[in-house]
Design a protein around this motif. Structure first.
Motif: not given
Lengths: 93, 491
Positions: A52-55, B207, B377, B380, B463
């Motif tokens: 749920s958190q990608v960084t 998110s 998720q 993902r 990123q």
């Protein structure tokens, strides 16, 4: 496809009243969406954790310090109904 | 001189040399908005803009340097809270909402003495890819007013394309900056997740939500990225990474830069003109020195499916706050508290918001959360990993932003799957929190008419790789002039 009763129950849970026509429409829409996402079930995800958190941030915290806010009046001016400095709500029971 | 299409540095020079005043600029844009707004604004801040412009002029006339954006008129997507200025999220539930505070980005812009022209139209609560779900009517595409500008940042992109603002703030959850930027022929920046504070921007799917901008060029976007970016104590998801001098470090030399071309982004049935323009622009990057590498992203096809679960789940949760008690619309027809909730929400939310709330409530409900939400998720995670692997081989990815040019208004109608299909080339990157640009790369005809409509080239980076995508976009715009084409209606 979800039954009519199931759609009505969902709307109850989500706190939205629906007209009869809407119940029928959303029954159809939800069927289309659930059908669309069904293909995901085929993906092999054994051993994978949910993301749920990608960084990579974890439990970001800050000091718990009180601050003075001087915009109470402005905040409360947005409420549909106030009484004696409190939000006014209908009876619960 | 067409003031409305000048770059930020050109405007800065004109303002600093007193060749034009901020008030003159503001009046110029306000009169253009009045003449043909194309429904791109929900609220025009005429008095506020003239006041801010007057203050900016006073600042410019006093000794000392002026901040980059001082006195330059811009528009804000009507999802950004603006202190005392109506903020609707294009919904009826917030029709009369006057926020008691500014979002962080607006505070930064005020700090530079920017001039807010108004609040732009969008898909209601940013739910949509067409602009058609707005409670204030659809925004028109300035290239062809019978067509949609894309969404959800419809008004911001249409306004910049039509010369109704020098630039505009925008937001993206899964394509909402890139898609309308492509369909209206402007440059759009979707940042790395957490690069820009979301504080004070009405939440959609937390998110994924990212705050960015649309402008006339990549160079302008690089300058705006410097202003927007950085950690904010009020948004714990902002990254701690320092903010590079993006604009000063712009480098048009692509010698040896590796550009990956993912074959999964050239989908069956895509508009052949769009495909041709994107292939030509990749050739152009090669001519500029880039090394083109074919790459494979086989899980791309699952992106929209994951999004169709994750997005409504987070929407259902975020929209639970609209209860008709603290702010927003309240029903006049309730006997008890439960009816206040149920009827206020029924009256205030549009069809798309209701559909997403119900979908989210279903996939999160007891017994289904594992089957849907947790599963999504996990997939993902696959997508995140796949991108990370590809970025070990290449610096950026280049591909189409959308598979087609702007569809006719009404085309999205009430198709519950419209956005998931339209945004399929943007969503995977959003799920992985990646930064991306969409920049104009030519024109193509739709299947249903003989008109030329803008095509977007998408550049995706790893990123925090903003500098890489900005460099590639900048190099492309130094060599081409597609970003300098404007709709005839705007001239």
């Amino acid at each position: 496809m979800l039954t009519i009763d199931e759609v009505i129950k969902l709307a109850k849970l989500a706190r939205i009243s629906l007209t009869e026509a809407e119940v029928g429409r959303f029954q159809k829409d939800l069927a289309a969406i659930l059908d669309y996402i069904d293909e995901l079930k085929k993906v092999d995800t054994t051993g994978l954790d949910p993301v749920s958190q990608v960084t990579g941030l974890v439990n970001v915290q800050r000091d718990d310090r009180a601050k003075v806010a001087d915009n109470h009046k402005q905040i409360f001016s947005q409420a549909p109904e106030m009484k004696d400095g409190y939000y006014k709500v209908k009876a619960i029971l | 001189m067409a003031l409305e299409f000048l770059s930020l540095t050109e405007l800065r020079k004109l303002l600093d040399s007193k060749k034009v005043s901020s008030v003159e600029l503001a009046k110029h844009f306000l009169s253009r908005i009045k003449n043909n707004g194309g429904n791109s604004y929900i609220t025009v801040c005429e008095d506020g803009a003239l006041k801010q412009a007057g203050d900016a002029d006073a600042f410019i006339n006093s000794p000392g340097d002026n901040p980059l954006l001082c006195g330059i008129p811009y528009a804000a997507k009507d999802l950004f809270c603006t202190d005392g200025v109506r903020t609707t999220a294009a919904s009826k539930i917030l029709d009369q909402y006057l926020p008691p505070y500014n979002s962080t980005v607006i505070n930064k812009l005020n700090g530079q003495k920017s001039v807010l022209l108004g609040k732009t139209n969008l898909d209601q609560f940013a739910h949509g890819s067409s602009g058609e779900t707005s409670a204030y009517g659809a925004t028109k595409n300035p290239w062809d007013e019978t067509r949609m500008p894309g969404g959800s940042s419809s008004g911001s992109c249409a306004a910049v394309a039509a010369g109704l603002a020098s630039w505009a703030t925008a937001t993206e959850t899964g394509g909402s900056i890139r898609v309308p930027a492509a369909l209206t022929g402007v440059s759009g920046w979707k940042p790395t997740y957490g690069r820009v504070s979301r504080y004070g921007v009405i939440a959609m799917a937390s998110s994924l939500d990212s705050i960015g901008a649309v402008a006339h060029s990549v160079e302008d976007l690089a300058r705006l990225a410097e202003v927007f970016s950085g950690r904010d104590e009020k948004d714990s998801t902002t990254g701690h990474q320092g903010v590079p001098a993006y604009a000063a470090d712009l480098d048009a030399d692509l010698e040896g830069v590796k550009v990956g071309v993912p074959k999964q982004y050239f989908i069956d049935g895509m508009n052949p003109g769009v495909k041709a323009r994107v292939m030509e622009s990749i050739k152009e990057l090669e001519k500029l020195g880039a090394v083109i590498v074919d790459v494979d992203l086989p899980n791309t096809k699952y992106g929209s499916l994951v999004y169709a679960i994750v997005c409504p789940s987070e929407v259902a949760s975020n929209l639970a706050r609209y209860d008709g008690i603290r702010y927003g619309h309240v029903t006049s027809d309730a006997k008890d508290l439960l009816q206040v909730y149920e009827k206020s929400r029924a009256e205030g939310f549009g069809n798309e918001a209701k559909r997403r709330i119900l979908t989210g409530t279903y996939v999160l409900s007891a017994g289904y959360a594992d089957e849907y939400y947790k599963k999504a998720q996990r997939v993902r995670g696959l997508i995140v990993r796949e991108f990370a692997e590809v970025f070990k081989q290449v610096d950026v990815l280049a591909c189409p932003t959308t598979a087609d040019v702007a569809p006719k208004l009404g085309h999205a109608a009430d198709d519950p799957l419209f956005g998931y299909v339209t945004d399929q080339l943007n969503i995977p990157g959003s799920l992985a929190g990646l930064p991306a640009l969409s920049i104009p790369c030519g024109f193509a005809k739709p299947a249903d008419d003989d008109v030329e409509l803008p095509v977007g080239l998408q550049i995706i980076g790893p990123q925090w790789g903003e500098q890489k995508i900005l460099n590639v976009g900048y190099a492309y715009q130094q060599a081409t002039d597609w970003h300098k084409r404007h709709p005839r209606a705007a001239e």
